[in-house]
Design an enzyme around this catalytic site. Structure first.
Site, PDB file in Angstrom:
ATOM      1  N   ASP A   3       0.862  -1.181   0.000  1.00 22.12           N
ATOM      2  CA  ASP A   3       0.000   0.000   0.000  1.00 22.12           C
ATOM      3  C   ASP A   3       0.897   1.230   0.000  1.00 22.12           C
ATOM      4  O   ASP A   3       1.980   1.208   0.600  1.00 22.12           O
ATOM      5  CB  ASP A   3      -0.903   0.012   1.232  1.00 22.12           C
ATOM      6  N   ASP A  36      -6.866  -1.410  -4.698  1.00 24.56           N
ATOM      7  CA  ASP A  36      -7.932  -1.055  -3.750  1.00 24.56           C
ATOM      8  C   ASP A  36      -8.839   0.028  -4.336  1.00 24.56           C
ATOM      9  O   ASP A  36     -10.058  -0.018  -4.184  1.00 24.56           O
ATOM     10  CB  ASP A  36      -7.342  -0.557  -2.434  1.00 24.56           C
TER      11      ASP A  36
END
Length: 170
Positions: A122, A140
């Site tokens: 991330d 995401d």
């Protein structure tokens, strides 16, 4: 052009963009480094998430966590692919198919990370003052936007049924 490959092309584009951005972060940003892009709002970070979206299950250390997360992702991908392999019922369905393509591409991107690394990279961090949204990535984002498309289609479809005078049955 047939609409059948359209969502798979979207999924492939999401996967490639996700892999490229994660590779850039993994090779250029040290673990847990923070680069302030817009102070007070947006950072680029390098976080490795062993859990699912927004760090859920990240603290779980059970031996079944990886198996469960990989199995769940694979099941979702198979289900979406099966839906997309069915012939389109017309142009009105393309919005739904685009949403499913985004979700599929994001799921493939995160599943690839989970299998290859045991974690998902991330790197986008959004915050306002002391309030931070958990770090996320392109996959995401695609999953969230795709789910939004699906919800919007459901809402618009329901609105059209009510306008035409059909019963509003949940």
């Amino acid at each position: 052009m047939s609409s059948r490959p359209f969502p798979f092309l979207i999924a492939a584009a999401v996967f490639l963009l996700d892999r490229l951005t994660k590779w850039i972060i993994q090779t250029n940003v040290g673990a847990f480094d923070t680069h302030h892009v817009i102070p007070g709002f947006f950072n680029i970070v390098h976080a490795e998430n062993p859990g699912v979206a927004f760090g859920l299950f990240a603290d779980s250390t059970g031996p079944w966590r990886g198996f469960f997360l990989i199995g769940l992702s694979a099941t979702v991908m198979i289900f979406i692919s099966a839906m997309l392999l069915k012939p389109s019922r017309g142009p009105a369905e393309n919005f739904v198919r685009a949403g499913l393509g985004l979700v599929l591409g994001g799921a493939v991107g995160n599943l690839f990370d989970r299998i290859a690394n045991g974690t998902v990279t991330d790197f986008v961090e959004v915050y306002l003052g002391q309030h931070y949204f958990p770090a996320f990535n392109v996959a995401d984002s695609a999953i969230t936007i795709g789910a939004g498309f699906l919800l919007l289609d459901m809402w618009l479809s329901r609105s059209k049924k009510v306008e035409v005078g059909q019963p509003n049955v949940p």
